[in-house]
Motif scaffolding. Sequence first.
Motif, PDB file in Angstrom:
ATOM      1  N   LEU A   1       0.809  -1.215   0.000  1.00 28.28           N
ATOM      2  CA  LEU A   1       0.000   0.000   0.000  1.00 28.28           C
ATOM      3  C   LEU A   1       0.843   1.266   0.000  1.00 28.28           C
ATOM      4  CD1 LEU A   1      -2.904  -1.023   2.399  1.00 28.28           C
ATOM      5  CD2 LEU A   1      -2.830  -1.115  -0.094  1.00 28.28           C
ATOM      6  N   ARG A   2       1.974   1.252   0.705  1.00 22.95           N
ATOM      7  CA  ARG A   2       2.806   2.460   0.706  1.00 22.95           C
ATOM      8  C   ARG A   2       3.363   2.726  -0.689  1.00 22.95           C
ATOM      9  NH1 ARG A   2       4.170   6.609   0.115  1.00 22.95           N
ATOM     10  NH2 ARG A   2       5.582   7.985   1.290  1.00 22.95           N
TER      11      ARG A   2
ATOM     12  N   ARG B   1       0.479   4.055  -2.843  1.00 21.85           N
ATOM     13  CA  ARG B   1       0.152   5.448  -2.529  1.00 21.85           C
ATOM     14  C   ARG B   1       1.216   6.401  -3.060  1.00 21.85           C
ATOM     15  NH1 ARG B   1      -1.480   3.198   2.854  1.00 21.85           N
ATOM     16  NH2 ARG B   1      -3.768   3.147   2.866  1.00 21.85           N
TER      17      ARG B   1
ATOM     18  N   TYR C   1      -0.365   9.299  -5.330  1.00 22.54           N
ATOM     19  CA  TYR C   1      -0.447  10.658  -4.798  1.00 22.54           C
ATOM     20  C   TYR C   1       0.794  11.504  -5.052  1.00 22.54           C
ATOM     21  CZ  TYR C   1      -4.354   8.573  -2.257  1.00 22.54           C
ATOM     22  OH  TYR C   1      -5.516   7.917  -1.936  1.00 22.54           O
TER      23      TYR C   1
ATOM     24  N   GLU D   1      -5.316  12.679  -6.815  1.00 21.77           N
ATOM     25  CA  GLU D   1      -6.404  13.460  -6.217  1.00 21.77           C
ATOM     26  C   GLU D   1      -6.925  14.540  -7.159  1.00 21.77           C
ATOM     27  OE1 GLU D   1      -2.493  15.340  -4.936  1.00 21.77           O
ATOM     28  OE2 GLU D   1      -3.320  13.319  -5.183  1.00 21.77           O
TER      29      GLU D   1
ATOM     30  N   PRO E   1      -8.991  11.381  -1.843  1.00 24.31           N
ATOM     31  CA  PRO E   1      -7.987  10.516  -1.209  1.00 24.31           C
ATOM     32  C   PRO E   1      -8.541   9.663  -0.083  1.00 24.31           C
ATOM     33  CG  PRO E   1      -7.024  12.644  -1.686  1.00 24.31           C
ATOM     34  CD  PRO E   1      -8.487  12.755  -2.011  1.00 24.31           C
TER      35      PRO E   1
ATOM     36  N   ASP F   1      -8.158   5.710  -0.274  1.00 23.63           N
ATOM     37  CA  ASP F   1      -7.405   5.005   0.765  1.00 23.63           C
ATOM     38  C   ASP F   1      -8.243   3.904   1.416  1.00 23.63           C
ATOM     39  OD1 ASP F   1      -5.016   6.313   0.448  1.00 23.63           O
ATOM     40  OD2 ASP F   1      -5.408   7.822   1.974  1.00 23.63           O
TER      41      ASP F   1
ATOM     42  N   LEU G   1      -8.391   0.971  -0.992  1.00 19.91           N
ATOM     43  CA  LEU G   1      -7.126   0.246  -1.049  1.00 19.91           C
ATOM     44  C   LEU G   1      -6.914  -0.597   0.201  1.00 19.91           C
ATOM     45  CD1 LEU G   1      -4.781   3.001  -2.544  1.00 19.91           C
ATOM     46  CD2 LEU G   1      -5.856   1.088  -3.742  1.00 19.91           C
ATOM     47  N   GLU G   2      -7.234  -0.047   1.350  1.00 22.75           N
ATOM     48  CA  GLU G   2      -7.068  -0.787   2.603  1.00 22.75           C
ATOM     49  C   GLU G   2      -7.921  -2.054   2.589  1.00 22.75           C
ATOM     50  OE1 GLU G   2      -5.211  -0.491   5.246  1.00 22.75           O
ATOM     51  OE2 GLU G   2      -4.265   1.478   4.938  1.00 22.75           O
TER      52      GLU G   2
END
Length: 595
Positions: free
Chosen positions: A8-9, A12, A16, A22, A36, A40, A43-44
Amino acid sequence: MPAYKAPLREIRFILYELLKAETLSNTVPAYADATPDVIDAILEEAGKFCENELQPLNHSGDEEGCHFDNGAVTTPKGFKEAYAKFVEGGWPGLPCDPDYGGQGLPKLINFAVEEMICSANLSFGMYPGLSNGNYNAIHAHGDEAQKALYLPKLVTGEWSGTMCLTEPQCGTDLGLCKTRAEANADGSYNLFGTKIFISAGEHDLTENIIHLVLARLPDAPAGIRGISLFVCPKFLPTADGGVGARNKVACGSTEKKMGIKASSTCVINFDGAQAWLVGRPHKGMSAMFTMMNTARLAVGMQGLGIAEAAYQGAVTYAKDRLQMRSVAGAKFPEKPADPIIVHPDVRRMLLKMRALTEASRALSYWMGMELDIAAHHPDPERRAAADDLVALLTPVVKAFLTDHGFDAANLGVQVFGGHGYIREWGMEQLVRDARITQIYEGTNGIQALDLVGRKLGTGVGRLARRFFHPVSEYIETASEKPALQEFVLPTAKAFAKLQQATAWLAQAGMADPEEAGAAATDYLRLFALTALAYMWCRMAEIALDKQGGEEAAFYEAKLAAARFFMARLLPETNSLFTMLTAGKATLMALPAEAF
């Protein structure tokens, strides 16, 4: 089994920090809700679903495979329950039109979700993936009645879809298609013929399966211009949209294949099956390409997903496996041996996997964002430019990312050593699963021919300029920043090689099409590596600006991967240029009978 953790990092960072995703909610009214916070949350939840529901079924699904009995296919244990949860979560409708019950979110976000699904369980991902392609074709080319009937069910996941192109005598050359359609008095048609290699052609996950079928009308001209597209449901829908009588379409057998064993790959027989024309007569290929082009990008995401899974598994193993001491002396003297991650050659393999995967994610997500702009941006010129760029880079994304996925899985096996060759460790499954991605939806050789034979010449180079101009402008601007020189200079050299190769192809290919064909695969890889260098320059620029902050380690790792790419991977462009400009002579000189 290698564990999978949704990156995920990394995702992102691309969304972003690199792409500024965004801005879609600010500049494209259709995506006003794609803030966002919403992205988020999606995605989580997608990461959790892939980690907890899909990945645990990957190995067992491969071991068990699909079961075929008297025309019916049963998916492996756990798949039906996982699909029910997938539907319950609303995942099939994520990028779909709200007019038909979809959530209307950007395809860019769906790309990220698709990557995670493919990392966790590629076989599972085939089922909703085919449905999404089927949805796209009906949405673009179906009449209002067809849209109203089929799209809501595809959006919810209650029904699934396929694309039925290939026949025993025709794969890439669809002009050889023999399936025929005979008209009925009520405006429907009856289909007769056999299709092979039909992914998700029969299964127990949904109550109905909607086939999109290429076939010929009685008055069809020969070749590819005589193909029409038909929608043919497994069960004939009732007036209220329910499931009615069984249609005369059946699964004759399932293929025993190398990989993606939990995905049913079927022989589908049409024995007078009732179907309805989609779009205009004899224009089926243009309609089908709507689905195929989307599918080609989706297959690129499959390659990316496999590469990420292979990298994660290899890194975990390399940190745990103790073998020998470092050539520079013991790095972990308290242990009986050092973990193999201390060895330069293991690091070479891991860094190659990482550097190409991270840049491939950036390139493919960029295309996802351009797809969204092409579909809904309020400025028609911006829409046209985005559409051109996606058309140009679709074969690059499909071919390079799937080549990389297969190569990364093979490197993963090498990192594991003997254990990589053993099924229980899971790495060899990634190799087998990845291999088909280089073949279906147009082999990678066909992608290369599409790039040099169609895309480069479109609009007298209009498509190519959509990539060349912004890259050239970026290099010119970035060259003025001293800290970026170690990244910009290698990129500029590769870009110059790509420009020279493009000019050479234009001249040699126009004079002799075989010259273009001989150079195509090397040219596509040269193009891809240059595009990845452009991505790495932009990512390195961000990392340079943010190093030393709260996430210093994250950005230092970005810079380390960028430096590795520039020093040890990008130089391949030199050899590729030499090979592609060598001409066709050494390929075509040997008579066929001498092979």
